[in-house]
Write a protein that holds these residues in place. Structure first.
Motif, PDB file in Angstrom:
ATOM      1  N   PHE A  10       0.855  -1.189   0.000  1.00 43.12           N
ATOM      2  CA  PHE A  10       0.000   0.000   0.000  1.00 43.12           C
ATOM      3  C   PHE A  10       0.891   1.239   0.000  1.00 43.12           C
ATOM      4  CE2 PHE A  10       0.570  -1.640   4.301  1.00 43.12           C
ATOM      5  CZ  PHE A  10       1.147  -0.547   4.945  1.00 43.12           C
ATOM      6  N   GLN A  11       0.338   2.379  -0.413  1.00 38.63           N
ATOM      7  CA  GLN A  11       1.086   3.626  -0.488  1.00 38.63           C
ATOM      8  C   GLN A  11       0.361   4.720   0.290  1.00 38.63           C
ATOM      9  OE1 GLN A  11       4.144   3.936  -2.242  1.00 38.63           O
ATOM     10  NE2 GLN A  11       3.927   1.691  -2.320  1.00 38.63           N
ATOM     11  N   ASP A  14      -2.096   7.135  -1.351  1.00 43.08           N
ATOM     12  CA  ASP A  14      -3.463   6.695  -1.642  1.00 43.08           C
ATOM     13  C   ASP A  14      -4.379   6.784  -0.419  1.00 43.08           C
ATOM     14  OD1 ASP A  14      -2.701   6.028  -4.260  1.00 43.08           O
ATOM     15  OD2 ASP A  14      -2.012   4.039  -3.607  1.00 43.08           O
ATOM     16  N   LEU A  15      -3.853   7.260   0.688  1.00 47.94           N
ATOM     17  CA  LEU A  15      -4.611   7.301   1.940  1.00 47.94           C
ATOM     18  C   LEU A  15      -5.870   8.158   1.799  1.00 47.94           C
ATOM     19  CD1 LEU A  15      -4.733   6.727   5.052  1.00 47.94           C
ATOM     20  CD2 LEU A  15      -3.421   8.850   5.346  1.00 47.94           C
ATOM     21  N   LYS A  16      -6.990   7.608   2.264  1.00 47.92           N
ATOM     22  CA  LYS A  16      -8.243   8.336   2.294  1.00 47.92           C
ATOM     23  C   LYS A  16      -8.663   8.553   3.740  1.00 47.92           C
ATOM     24  CE  LYS A  16     -12.972   8.358   0.464  1.00 47.92           C
ATOM     25  NZ  LYS A  16     -13.973   7.640  -0.366  1.00 47.92           N
ATOM     26  N   ILE A  47      -6.155  -1.200   6.906  1.00 45.19           N
ATOM     27  CA  ILE A  47      -5.740  -1.604   5.569  1.00 45.19           C
ATOM     28  C   ILE A  47      -5.948  -3.108   5.469  1.00 45.19           C
ATOM     29  CG2 ILE A  47      -3.936  -1.381   3.803  1.00 45.19           C
ATOM     30  CD1 ILE A  47      -2.395   0.411   5.832  1.00 45.19           C
ATOM     31  N   TRP A  55      -2.864  -5.563  -1.186  1.00 41.39           N
ATOM     32  CA  TRP A  55      -3.246  -4.559  -0.189  1.00 41.39           C
ATOM     33  C   TRP A  55      -4.320  -3.624  -0.724  1.00 41.39           C
ATOM     34  CZ3 TRP A  55      -2.149  -4.944   4.732  1.00 41.39           C
ATOM     35  CH2 TRP A  55      -1.005  -5.632   5.144  1.00 41.39           C
ATOM     36  N   SER A  56      -5.252  -3.279   0.137  1.00 40.53           N
ATOM     37  CA  SER A  56      -6.275  -2.305  -0.225  1.00 40.53           C
ATOM     38  C   SER A  56      -5.753  -0.891   0.007  1.00 40.53           C
ATOM     39  CB  SER A  56      -7.538  -2.524   0.628  1.00 40.53           C
ATOM     40  OG  SER A  56      -7.273  -2.190   1.988  1.00 40.53           O
ATOM     41  N   ARG A  57      -6.566   0.065  -0.295  1.00 39.11           N
ATOM     42  CA  ARG A  57      -6.230   1.467  -0.069  1.00 39.11           C
ATOM     43  C   ARG A  57      -6.236   1.749   1.440  1.00 39.11           C
ATOM     44  NH1 ARG A  57      -9.679   6.430  -2.811  1.00 39.11           N
ATOM     45  NH2 ARG A  57      -8.284   8.148  -2.177  1.00 39.11           N
ATOM     46  N   MET A  59      -7.042   3.521   4.844  1.00 38.31           N
ATOM     47  CA  MET A  59      -8.192   4.344   5.217  1.00 38.31           C
ATOM     48  C   MET A  59      -8.067   4.776   6.678  1.00 38.31           C
ATOM     49  SD  MET A  59     -10.492   4.431   2.629  1.00 38.31           S
ATOM     50  CE  MET A  59     -12.093   4.652   3.404  1.00 38.31           C
ATOM     51  N   GLU A 123       5.984   3.421   4.257  1.00 37.14           N
ATOM     52  CA  GLU A 123       4.624   3.815   3.887  1.00 37.14           C
ATOM     53  C   GLU A 123       3.673   3.689   5.082  1.00 37.14           C
ATOM     54  OE1 GLU A 123       3.859   5.218   0.965  1.00 37.14           O
ATOM     55  OE2 GLU A 123       6.003   5.065   0.534  1.00 37.14           O
ATOM     56  N   CYS A 127       1.475   6.649   7.023  1.00 35.64           N
ATOM     57  CA  CYS A 127       0.041   6.531   7.308  1.00 35.64           C
ATOM     58  C   CYS A 127      -0.240   6.747   8.796  1.00 35.64           C
ATOM     59  CB  CYS A 127      -0.477   5.162   6.872  1.00 35.64           C
ATOM     60  SG  CYS A 127      -0.503   4.897   5.092  1.00 35.64           S
TER      61      CYS A 127
END
Length: 372
Positions: A10-11, A14-16, A47, A55-57, A59, A123, A127
């Motif tokens: 994950f990166q 891309d964090l929401k 995540i 890996w998902s985005r 959050m 990463e 986050c």
């Protein structure tokens, strides 16, 4: 420090972030109320991972309960690992995070040991820092208070069976905590456990995995019944490992007449503590005594106490930072350890505690501090 991963991770870009609409009332900065793990902040980081989708985005979402299938691997086979770090408010109101990169590296090692998915530690650190920023109002600005950071990685495959999980969840929660010792350092009494073994060579003692902790609860209750605060873990031959969930240090005059700070070596049976490593570095920088990592046996410890060569003894860890020890029990004997009653610790213990505290909460830059 290499925290990269050979696999797709994950990166942080891309964090929401989804902000809560229902903010929690913050507790008062009272050490009797704001105890360890009693309160959580408004948000958490999560995540998800699967072997099919990766890996998902990342959050950041309002704090919530996790939803787990009853067959989830973590619930049956303890396929989970975690970390613990802290963030502090500096005198200029900046947020100071202590050696989080070291926790990321150790978590990657623990995950690998459990066949949990790898990730890029840099990463994840970014986050986590974003989560801390979102909930920065939760970080107490009172002396001795901090914000505890708990990253956790659990196996969530929805099937029974001991095997590598095809699904996992990484989540991070924060909690404000008061000082471990509200009235200053306080020495403890520890009992040398010659019956229960915490970890054995070839096992998982060097990893921060859930299975290392649950079996220590009953032995802790048993020693507390006889007037001790914690267990001192040994191997059958007397090899010293840890104290409770802390690394151990002995400051003594060795048989060669030298003042020496000594700690059990990293032999695979003890956790490579971040605070342990910090104390070793600080002690070497003092350049006033010998600093040694080697195998330590309880027989030589009690001999040093009996001969008056033990100067002081302490444990260390993220929760407590530094824990003075005033006595150890071995079989039917109690060995008292000297300490300065005005400091409630040995002088070196107090000095190292003060140095750590200044690095963590002071206003000066330091290589161990990330300012966010």
């Amino acid at each position: 420090m290499d925290l990269s991963s050979p696999h797709a991770s994950f990166q942080a870009r891309d964090l929401k972030i989804l902000h809560t609409q229902h903010y929690i009332t913050k507790p008062p900065c009272d050490p009797k109320i704001m105890t360890f793990g009693a309160f959580h902040t408004d948000h958490l980081l999560e995540i998800d991972w699967s072997d099919k989708m990766g890996w998902s985005r990342p959050m950041i979402v309002p704090f919530k309960n996790l939803e787990l299938h009853p067959f989830s691997s973590c619930l049956h086979y303890a396929i989970e690992c975690f970390e613990g770090s802290k963030a502090y408010k500096g005198p200029d109101n900046t947020i100071r995070v202590f050696r989080l990169d070291c926790n990321m590296l150790r978590m990657k090692h623990s995950a690998k040991r459990l066949s949990l998915p790898d990730f890029d530690g840099h990463e994840l650190q970014k986050c986590i820092e974003a989560l801390i920023k979102v909930d920065q109002d939760w970080i107490p600005d009172h002396p001795g208070f901090s914000c505890y950071i708990r990253p956790t990685l659990i196996a969530t495959e929805e099937a029974l069976g001991v095997r590598a999980s095809s699904k996992a969840k990484l989540f991070v929660v924060l909690c404000p905590v008061g000082p471990y010792f509200p009235s200053g350092l306080k020495p403890v009494r520890v009992f040398c456990n010659t019956i229960t073994i915490r970890s054995y060579p070839g096992g998982v003692g060097e990893y921060k995995v859930a299975g290392n902790y649950a079996p220590t609860v009953l032995p802790l209750k048993e020693v507390q019944k006889i007037g001790f605060h914690q267990n001192l873990w040994l191997l059958p031959d007397g090899l010293v490992q840890e104290m409770g969930v802390c690394n151990l240090f002995f400051y003594w005059k060795n048989k060669q007449g030298e003042n020496e700070l000594i700690t059990p070596m990293l032999d695979g049976t003890i956790l490579p503590g971040v605070v342990r490593d910090s104390i070793l570095n600080l002690a070497k920088q003092l350049n006033k005594f010998k600093v040694t990592e080697r195998k330590v046996y309880i027989q030589e410890v009690v001999e040093a106490i009996a001969e008056g060569r033990m100067i002081e003894m302490f444990g260390c860890g993220t929760g407590v930072m530094v824990q003075p020890i005033e006595a150890i029990g071995l079989n039917d004997k109690i060995y008292e350890i000297k300490y300065n009653p005005n400091l409630n610790s040995g002088e070196l213990t107090h000095q190292l505690y003060q140095q750590l505290n200044e690095i963590q909460t002071g206003g000066k830059p330091h290589e161990w501090i990330s300012i966010i």
